[in-house]
Motif scaffolding. Structure first.
Motif, short mmCIF file in Angstrom:
data_model
loop_
_atom_site.label_atom_id
_atom_site.label_comp_id
_atom_site.label_asym_id
_atom_site.label_seq_id
_atom_site.Cartn_x
_atom_site.Cartn_y
_atom_site.Cartn_z
N THR A 60 -0.67 1.94 -27.72
CA THR A 60 -0.51 0.53 -28.10
C THR A 60 -0.89 -0.40 -26.95
N GLU A 61 -0.80 0.11 -25.73
CA GLU A 61 -1.25 -0.64 -24.55
C GLU A 61 -2.04 0.30 -23.66
N VAL A 63 -3.82 -0.17 -20.24
CA VAL A 63 -4.00 -1.14 -19.17
C VAL A 63 -4.80 -0.50 -18.03
N VAL A 177 3.28 -1.65 -17.17
CA VAL A 177 3.92 -1.22 -18.42
C VAL A 177 4.47 0.19 -18.25
N ASN A 205 0.49 3.06 -22.79
CA ASN A 205 1.80 3.06 -23.43
C ASN A 205 1.69 3.81 -24.75
#
Length: 386
Positions: A60-61, A63, A177, A205
């Protein structure tokens, strides 16, 4: 001896002639043999089909961790695949110039503070002299203006110190995160900068993951039309739960939910991108993986035709139906994009009660006469009940 020789020749020729005559009489008999074909009585059925779409898995993330200052990689404090928390230190960059800028900024602040103190004393001294009428009030105003200037210089020095501390802080890179460390591109001692193309690493994530897949325009129209709701948001809310088939063929234990459909059809591929969300409590899924999204769709009173009964001729689909007297005829059929196992869902071309030829359709032609043996529907549709 000379008399018998012609008789022998005539006898041999006669035998050859009779043999050839016999073969010509048997050929038409073989051509008239009527073959037997297995047929299925077409009846509407209700079922749930699973349509599969290739998908890519992303966290979902995702980075990208990049340096903001120039320097050498001093320490790598994590390893690839390691779970990290938000704020956890990942890398340190050796950049002495930024530490020196902090020292310089601190010294400037101390100097500015001393200048402010001096200006305050001068204001107090001048004020006392003005009260005694030794100097005029304009000198007090001048001293006060000097004090304001020194205060502004102190504020500037403090701002420079903040900037220096920020830049020096960039030499320590922490995770923004919670997630999993990806590939670590650079090793200890590598020179990096803010313009470096490759990131130091990626933190994904994966508490929840996204499965991205695509539908062509026709599939998307069918899917939306067969979903409840008057608005598109309502239809998305009523989209059925989906499953995920992993690369090893196993079914992921958690169900997913379609959360978004791209508002644009890609003009190059003719497809729309769709996102489904799955929980990743078991940490089984990784960003960058591949899978297949399985979407269930309920079909009520549809004609489920075995795929082997359909032939493809120049992009068009045909089936053969046996009519009166055992004469076959080809029918053009239309079907849904989705399939149910080894079955097509035919929407046009056949009707209830038609006797459909199941196998060997590539050998049939319109007007041929055949014998039929009726297949047991329970055996044909056994996989749908398993």
């Amino acid at each position: 001896m000379t008399v018998l020789k012609p008789i022998y020749v005539l006898t041999t020729l006669s035998l050859v002639f009779l043999a050839s005559c016999g073969s010509k009489e048997e050929a038409p008999a073989a051509a008239n043999v009527i073959k037997t074909y297995q047929v299925l009585a077409v009846e509407p059925r209700s079922t749930t089909i699973q349509t599969d779409y290739p998908a890519t898995i992303e966290g979902t993330e995702n980075v990208e961790i990049r340096p903001k200052v120039d320097g050498f990689v001093d320490k790598i404090l994590v390893d690839e695949g390691q779970f990290v928390k938000k704020g956890q230190l990942l890398f340190t960059i050796s950049a002495p110039q930024y530490e020196q800028l902090v020292r310089t900024a601190k010294a400037s602040v101390k100097s500015a503070e001393a200048a402010v103190s001096t200006a305050k004393l001068q204001v107090q001294k001048t004020k006392s002299l003005v009260e005694k009428n030794i100097v005029n009030k304009y000198e007090l105003q001048e001293a006060d203006l000097i004090l304001q200037t020194r205060i502004a210089e102190l504020a500037q020095a403090e701002a420079n110190l903040v900037n220096a501390n920020v830049n020096f802080g960039y030499t320590k890179i922490a995770s923004p995160v919670n997630g999993v460390i990806g590939s670590i591109t650079f090793k200890t001692g590598s020179l990096v900068s803010g313009s470096t193309v490759k990131p130091l690493t990626t933190v994904s994530n994966i508490t929840n993951i996204y499965a991205y897949f695509s539908m062509n325009e026709k599939q998307l129209l069918e899917f939306i039309r067969n979903t409840q709701g008057t608005s598109f948001d309502q239809k998305i809310a009523h989209f059925p739960e989906v499953s995920l088939m992993l690369s090893d063929g196993s079914i992921y234990p958690e169900k997913g939910k379609i959360g978004s459909v791209n508002g644009l059809i890609n003009p190059q591929t003719g497809t729309a991108r769709i996102r489904a969300t799955f929980s990743n409590k078991l940490n089984l899924l990784r960003s960058g993986g591949s899978a297949q999204v399985l979407i269930p769709q309920k079909i009520s009173n549809g004609f489920l035709i075995p795929q082997r009964a359909i032939s493809d001729v120049q992009g068009k689909k045909f089936a053969f139906v046996v009519g009166k007297g055992g004469v076959v005829r080809s029918v053009l059929v239309e079907m849904m994009e989705a399939t149910s196992g080894h079955f097509f869902i035919v929407t046009k071309g056949v009707k209830a009660g038609d006797m459909l030829v199941l196998e060997g359709v590539q050998f049939l032609k319109d007007g041929m006469k055949v014998k039929v043996t009726e297949a047991d529907p329970k055996e044909i549709y056994a996989e749908l009940n398993s």
